[in-house]
Design a protein around this motif. Structure first.
Motif, PDB file in Angstrom:
ATOM      1  N   GLY A 248      24.653 -99.826 -57.835  1.00 39.59           N
ATOM      2  CA  GLY A 248      25.212 -98.883 -56.887  1.00 39.59           C
ATOM      3  C   GLY A 248      24.161 -97.958 -56.323  1.00 39.59           C
ATOM      4  O   GLY A 248      23.101 -97.745 -56.920  1.00 39.59           O
ATOM      5  N   VAL A 249      24.445 -97.436 -55.140  1.00 36.87           N
ATOM      6  CA  VAL A 249      23.669 -96.354 -54.532  1.00 36.87           C
ATOM      7  C   VAL A 249      24.635 -95.192 -54.374  1.00 36.87           C
ATOM      8  O   VAL A 249      25.716 -95.351 -53.790  1.00 36.87           O
ATOM      9  CB  VAL A 249      23.091 -96.771 -53.168  1.00 36.87           C
ATOM     10  CG1 VAL A 249      22.471 -95.571 -52.463  1.00 36.87           C
ATOM     11  CG2 VAL A 249      22.049 -97.871 -53.333  1.00 36.87           C
ATOM     12  N   PHE A 250      24.257 -94.030 -54.892  1.00 39.11           N
ATOM     13  CA  PHE A 250      25.173 -92.890 -54.947  1.00 39.11           C
ATOM     14  C   PHE A 250      24.542 -91.655 -54.315  1.00 39.11           C
ATOM     15  O   PHE A 250      23.446 -91.250 -54.702  1.00 39.11           O
ATOM     16  CB  PHE A 250      25.540 -92.568 -56.400  1.00 39.11           C
ATOM     17  CG  PHE A 250      26.418 -93.594 -57.050  1.00 39.11           C
ATOM     18  CD1 PHE A 250      27.783 -93.425 -57.076  1.00 39.11           C
ATOM     19  CD2 PHE A 250      25.872 -94.734 -57.617  1.00 39.11           C
ATOM     20  CE1 PHE A 250      28.603 -94.377 -57.664  1.00 39.11           C
ATOM     21  CE2 PHE A 250      26.676 -95.688 -58.208  1.00 39.11           C
ATOM     22  CZ  PHE A 250      28.047 -95.511 -58.229  1.00 39.11           C
ATOM     23  N   GLU A 251      25.249 -91.097 -53.341  1.00 34.97           N
ATOM     24  CA  GLU A 251      24.881 -89.784 -52.796  1.00 34.97           C
ATOM     25  C   GLU A 251      26.064 -88.868 -53.063  1.00 34.97           C
ATOM     26  O   GLU A 251      27.147 -89.046 -52.499  1.00 34.97           O
ATOM     27  CB  GLU A 251      24.568 -89.889 -51.309  1.00 34.97           C
ATOM     28  CG  GLU A 251      23.838 -88.667 -50.768  1.00 34.97           C
ATOM     29  CD  GLU A 251      24.775 -87.681 -50.110  1.00 34.97           C
ATOM     30  OE1 GLU A 251      25.244 -86.751 -50.823  1.00 34.97           O
ATOM     31  OE2 GLU A 251      25.039 -87.827 -48.911  1.00 34.97           O
ATOM     32  N   LEU A 252      25.858 -87.900 -53.962  1.00 41.64           N
ATOM     33  CA  LEU A 252      26.966 -87.128 -54.528  1.00 41.64           C
ATOM     34  C   LEU A 252      26.947 -85.666 -54.110  1.00 41.64           C
ATOM     35  O   LEU A 252      27.476 -84.809 -54.796  1.00 41.64           O
ATOM     36  CB  LEU A 252      26.926 -87.241 -56.062  1.00 41.64           C
ATOM     37  CG  LEU A 252      26.942 -88.676 -56.594  1.00 41.64           C
ATOM     38  CD1 LEU A 252      26.803 -88.687 -58.108  1.00 41.64           C
ATOM     39  CD2 LEU A 252      28.214 -89.388 -56.169  1.00 41.64           C
ATOM     40  N   GLY A 253      26.325 -85.372 -52.982  1.00 38.87           N
ATOM     41  CA  GLY A 253      26.333 -84.001 -52.497  1.00 38.87           C
ATOM     42  C   GLY A 253      25.211 -83.176 -53.087  1.00 38.87           C
ATOM     43  O   GLY A 253      24.378 -83.654 -53.854  1.00 38.87           O
ATOM     44  N   GLY A 254      25.188 -81.917 -52.716  1.00 36.94           N
ATOM     45  CA  GLY A 254      24.097 -81.065 -53.159  1.00 36.94           C
ATOM     46  C   GLY A 254      24.481 -79.599 -53.121  1.00 36.94           C
ATOM     47  O   GLY A 254      25.568 -79.227 -52.682  1.00 36.94           O
ATOM     48  N   ASN A 255      23.578 -78.784 -53.590  1.00 33.99           N
ATOM     49  CA  ASN A 255      23.730 -77.335 -53.501  1.00 33.99           C
ATOM     50  C   ASN A 255      22.431 -76.815 -52.903  1.00 33.99           C
ATOM     51  O   ASN A 255      21.612 -76.189 -53.563  1.00 33.99           O
ATOM     52  CB  ASN A 255      23.985 -76.743 -54.894  1.00 33.99           C
ATOM     53  CG  ASN A 255      24.380 -75.294 -54.828  1.00 33.99           C
ATOM     54  OD1 ASN A 255      24.604 -74.747 -53.754  1.00 33.99           O
ATOM     55  ND2 ASN A 255      24.437 -74.649 -55.975  1.00 33.99           N
ATOM     56  N   ASP A 256      22.268 -77.102 -51.614  1.00 34.50           N
ATOM     57  CA  ASP A 256      20.964 -77.125 -50.982  1.00 34.50           C
ATOM     58  C   ASP A 256      20.423 -75.729 -50.646  1.00 34.50           C
ATOM     59  O   ASP A 256      21.074 -74.967 -49.922  1.00 34.50           O
ATOM     60  CB  ASP A 256      21.047 -77.970 -49.724  1.00 34.50           C
ATOM     61  CG  ASP A 256      21.672 -79.321 -50.009  1.00 34.50           C
ATOM     62  OD1 ASP A 256      20.969 -80.318 -49.916  1.00 34.50           O
ATOM     63  OD2 ASP A 256      22.890 -79.370 -50.325  1.00 34.50           O
ATOM     64  N   PRO A 451      14.967 -91.379 -39.169  1.00 36.33           N
ATOM     65  CA  PRO A 451      15.644 -92.597 -39.625  1.00 36.33           C
ATOM     66  C   PRO A 451      14.742 -93.544 -40.400  1.00 36.33           C
ATOM     67  O   PRO A 451      15.230 -94.444 -41.090  1.00 36.33           O
ATOM     68  CB  PRO A 451      16.131 -93.239 -38.322  1.00 36.33           C
ATOM     69  CG  PRO A 451      15.219 -92.703 -37.272  1.00 36.33           C
ATOM     70  CD  PRO A 451      14.894 -91.306 -37.703  1.00 36.33           C
ATOM     71  N   GLY A 452      13.429 -93.328 -40.322  1.00 35.43           N
ATOM     72  CA  GLY A 452      12.505 -94.170 -41.069  1.00 35.43           C
ATOM     73  C   GLY A 452      12.193 -93.654 -42.457  1.00 35.43           C
ATOM     74  O   GLY A 452      11.451 -94.297 -43.211  1.00 35.43           O
ATOM     75  N   ALA A 453      12.758 -92.496 -42.820  1.00 36.52           N
ATOM     76  CA  ALA A 453      12.479 -91.903 -44.128  1.00 36.52           C
ATOM     77  C   ALA A 453      13.667 -92.092 -45.055  1.00 36.52           C
ATOM     78  O   ALA A 453      14.818 -91.970 -44.635  1.00 36.52           O
ATOM     79  CB  ALA A 453      12.175 -90.412 -43.979  1.00 36.52           C
ATOM     80  N   PRO A 454      13.413 -92.381 -46.326  1.00 37.50           N
ATOM     81  CA  PRO A 454      14.525 -92.577 -47.273  1.00 37.50           C
ATOM     82  C   PRO A 454      15.232 -91.265 -47.565  1.00 37.50           C
ATOM     83  O   PRO A 454      14.605 -90.203 -47.637  1.00 37.50           O
ATOM     84  CB  PRO A 454      13.829 -93.126 -48.521  1.00 37.50           C
ATOM     85  CG  PRO A 454      12.431 -92.597 -48.437  1.00 37.50           C
ATOM     86  CD  PRO A 454      12.097 -92.558 -46.976  1.00 37.50           C
ATOM     87  N   PHE A 455      16.560 -91.354 -47.750  1.00 37.95           N
ATOM     88  CA  PHE A 455      17.360 -90.174 -48.037  1.00 37.95           C
ATOM     89  C   PHE A 455      18.185 -90.404 -49.293  1.00 37.95           C
ATOM     90  O   PHE A 455      18.833 -91.441 -49.450  1.00 37.95           O
ATOM     91  CB  PHE A 455      18.300 -89.870 -46.864  1.00 37.95           C
ATOM     92  CG  PHE A 455      19.206 -88.694 -47.105  1.00 37.95           C
ATOM     93  CD1 PHE A 455      18.710 -87.409 -47.090  1.00 37.95           C
ATOM     94  CD2 PHE A 455      20.558 -88.884 -47.362  1.00 37.95           C
ATOM     95  CE1 PHE A 455      19.545 -86.322 -47.322  1.00 37.95           C
ATOM     96  CE2 PHE A 455      21.401 -87.804 -47.593  1.00 37.95           C
ATOM     97  CZ  PHE A 455      20.888 -86.519 -47.570  1.00 37.95           C
ATOM     98  N   GLY A 456      18.168 -89.433 -50.189  1.00 40.02           N
ATOM     99  CA  GLY A 456      18.944 -89.503 -51.413  1.00 40.02           C
ATOM    100  C   GLY A 456      18.584 -88.341 -52.309  1.00 40.02           C
ATOM    101  O   GLY A 456      17.718 -87.527 -51.974  1.00 40.02           O
ATOM    102  N   ARG A 465      18.569 -94.844 -52.592  1.00 41.74           N
ATOM    103  CA  ARG A 465      18.216 -94.254 -51.305  1.00 41.74           C
ATOM    104  C   ARG A 465      18.896 -94.986 -50.160  1.00 41.74           C
ATOM    105  O   ARG A 465      19.145 -96.182 -50.220  1.00 41.74           O
ATOM    106  CB  ARG A 465      16.688 -94.290 -51.100  1.00 41.74           C
ATOM    107  CG  ARG A 465      15.913 -93.348 -52.033  1.00 41.74           C
ATOM    108  CD  ARG A 465      16.239 -91.910 -51.753  1.00 41.74           C
ATOM    109  NE  ARG A 465      15.529 -90.950 -52.590  1.00 41.74           N
ATOM    110  CZ  ARG A 465      15.987 -90.428 -53.723  1.00 41.74           C
ATOM    111  NH1 ARG A 465      17.186 -90.813 -54.176  1.00 41.74           N
ATOM    112  NH2 ARG A 465      15.301 -89.540 -54.391  1.00 41.74           N
ATOM    113  N   GLU A 466      19.209 -94.225 -49.104  1.00 41.50           N
ATOM    114  CA  GLU A 466      19.687 -94.773 -47.857  1.00 41.50           C
ATOM    115  C   GLU A 466      18.676 -94.440 -46.773  1.00 41.50           C
ATOM    116  O   GLU A 466      17.884 -93.510 -46.907  1.00 41.50           O
ATOM    117  CB  GLU A 466      21.066 -94.208 -47.499  1.00 41.50           C
ATOM    118  CG  GLU A 466      22.145 -94.628 -48.492  1.00 41.50           C
ATOM    119  CD  GLU A 466      23.512 -94.088 -48.172  1.00 41.50           C
ATOM    120  OE1 GLU A 466      24.495 -94.800 -48.460  1.00 41.50           O
ATOM    121  OE2 GLU A 466      23.613 -92.957 -47.650  1.00 41.50           O
ATOM    122  N   MET A 467      18.709 -95.235 -45.693  1.00 47.25           N
ATOM    123  CA  MET A 467      17.787 -95.086 -44.568  1.00 47.25           C
ATOM    124  C   MET A 467      16.366 -95.508 -44.968  1.00 47.25           C
ATOM    125  O   MET A 467      16.038 -95.609 -46.146  1.00 47.25           O
ATOM    126  CB  MET A 467      17.810 -93.660 -44.007  1.00 47.25           C
ATOM    127  CG  MET A 467      19.186 -93.217 -43.538  1.00 47.25           C
ATOM    128  SD  MET A 467      19.311 -91.484 -43.027  1.00 47.25           S
ATOM    129  CE  MET A 467      18.202 -91.443 -41.631  1.00 47.25           C
TER     130      MET A 467
END
Length: 488
Positions: A248-256, A451-456, A465-467
């Motif tokens: 799985g790939v998980f993006e679970l939010g943040g407290n940025d 869009p070329g940088a990974p996000f997660g 990571r996505e993107m």
């Protein structure tokens, strides 16, 4: 406006739930209004969708990469040119202003551009060929198979897009489960792009997460889940995958956090960017600024100017062109958000609202809240330690860079962060000490993304990571094929 009743999309056809049940969609700006309805799907519908995706996967994966890319590019063109009914449906069902809904539909083609504009790089990422006098070695990135995509209600088309594009390019097929609070927008997007893709390659099953999301995660023929959503639901999905030893790939939010150092230039540009970074989509963005740490020498100035800027906010129905911020998306989120503010105020914090209601007579009929600054708040209050997911910003002073880093990292989350300073070298050195998947310098928000940088995220903000090319490779399994004779 008329009610919008839509069906789910399975195996190239529109169909109702096997049970025949439906879920009413309520307008968060006008809770007496039923926007439309969606099928109340269940495990039987997931079975049908997964079976369709599995049948389609072999043919799809054996098509040349260039052909898959051309079909995805066509889908992106259709999304960009979608008629106004798509963004309007999204605004009516989850509340955000129409300009943001339009951006939501335009986001997938933007995210896919990194892959589609570099076909040679895309091929190299999926096929590494090496040949020398010892023989031949190929490292192939094969599709995992059927991918389940679970997306939340805040930016549903964009967040489906960052999963859909790389998953399909890699040769997978997809079964998507949107939030019941934002299924109409997703279905309108699929209505626009469905005919651009072969039957069964993309399927959408609507319903509640407890039924369709859980069934998708536990399905024996689902090879991977890409999930964006809350921590509690993410844990349940991860446990289901773990029991089957699936990925799985998980993006679970943040407290940025955003950190303003003592040398920051407190001008209109800074204040405008900070205001936008915490009020976009009424603060309901995973990477929105949710904590603001300001050096004590500029704390009062920043707080005052930020409050002045927020006075221009106009809160109301997102379809109203005079509105700059819509309601919160649903009753559950509204109650949680307002309880966090009440708790902070009861503990002694100053909770100050800014801006105005577009229409005071309809204010109590929606989940509206004015943008809010929370000052004099303790670092361990829940409005600081948890992701509030609403238009409120706690502001806390600090004296040293070391103290700021300690405050920033005192959270189980680690999605994004930002550092604001007149000395970029200082920010780069500081960024290395922050636990976050992304740290932006002198910017924060959607405009900061590449869009070329990974996000997660790190820690409880998820994994994978996505993107970027890293996001593409998440949807593959590595296989080596070789006849090399390597001397011992």
């Amino acid at each position: 406006m008329s009610a919008l009743d839509m069906d789910m999309y399975v195996d190239g056809s529109w169909r109702q739930a096997s049970s025949g049940g439906r879920i009413d969609v309520i307008n968060p700006a006008r809770t007496s209004e039923t926007v439309g309805s969606i099928p109340d799907g269940g495990p039987a519908d997931i079975d049908l969708a997964v079976a369709a995706a599995k049948r389609a996967q072999s043919d799809w994966s054996h098509r040349p990469l260039a052909e898959r890319a051309a079909l995805i590019a066509d889908a992106g063109t259709r999304l960009t040119a979608i008629d106004p009914s798509g963004p309007e449906a999204l605004t009516r069902e989850m509340g955000k202003i129409l300009a943001e809904s339009v951006m939501d539909f335009q986001s997938p083609p933007w995210a896919w551009s990194h892959y589609l504009n570099d076909p040679d790089g895309l091929d190299r990422a999926l096929n590494d060929r090496r040949c020398d006098d010892t023989g031949r070695l190929e490292i192939r990135r094969r599709p995992v198979g059927v991918v389940g995509a679970i997306v939340p209600w805040n930016w549903p088309i964009a967040l489906l897009g960052v999963k859909l594009g790389p998953a399909l390019l890699a040769g997978n097929t997809v079964v998507a489960v949107p939030s019941p609070y934002a299924s109409l927008g997703v279905l309108k997007a699929i209505e626009a792009i469905g005919s651009a893709l072969p039957t069964g390659v993309v399927n959408v099953v609507t319903g509640t997460g407890e039924r369709v999301g859980a069934a998708l995660s536990a399905h024996r023929d689902v090879d991977m889940i890409a999930f964006t959503g809350g921590l509690e639901a993410g844990r349940a999905v991860a446990q289901a995958l773990g029991s089957r030893l699936r990925r799985g790939v998980f993006e679970l939010g943040g407290n940025d956090p955003a950190v303003l150092l003592d040398d920051v230039k407190v001008d209109d540009d800074l204040i405008r960017k900070l205001a936008a970074a915490f009020t976009m989509t009424s603060g309901q963005v995973c990477f929105a600024v949710k904590r603001l740490y300001v050096h004590h020498t500029v704390l009062d100035e920043v707080t005052a100017k930020l409050g002045d800027a927020l006075q221009a906010a106009v809160v109301g129905d997102g379809l109203d062109p005079g509105v700059t911020m819509g309601p919160l998306a649903n009753e559950r989120q509204f109650k949680r958000f307002t309880s966090l503010l009440a708790e902070a105020e009861a503990s002694g914090a100053q909770v100050t609202t800014f801006g105005r209601a577009r229409d005071k007579t309809t204010w109590d009929g929606g989940y509206f809240h004015l943008p809010t600054l929370v000052t004099g708040v303790g670092a361990r209050e829940r409005i600081v330690t948890e992701e509030q997911f609403g238009p409120a910003l706690p502001i806390i002073g600090f004296r040293t860079d070391a103290e700021a880093i300690s405050l920033v990292n005192a959270t189980p989350f680690g999605l994004t962060s930002s550092i604001w300073t007149s000395d970029p070298s200082r920010a780069w050195a500081m960024a290395d000490q922050i636990d976050a998947g992304a740290t932006f310098i002198n910017k924060h928000g959607i405009a900061a993304f590449d869009p070329g940088a990974p996000f997660g995220g790190m820690k409880e903000s998820g994994y994978g990571r996505e993107m970027g090319m890293e996001g593409l490779l998440e949807f593959t399994s590595t296989q080596q094929i070789t006849d090399r004779q390597i001397p011992m």
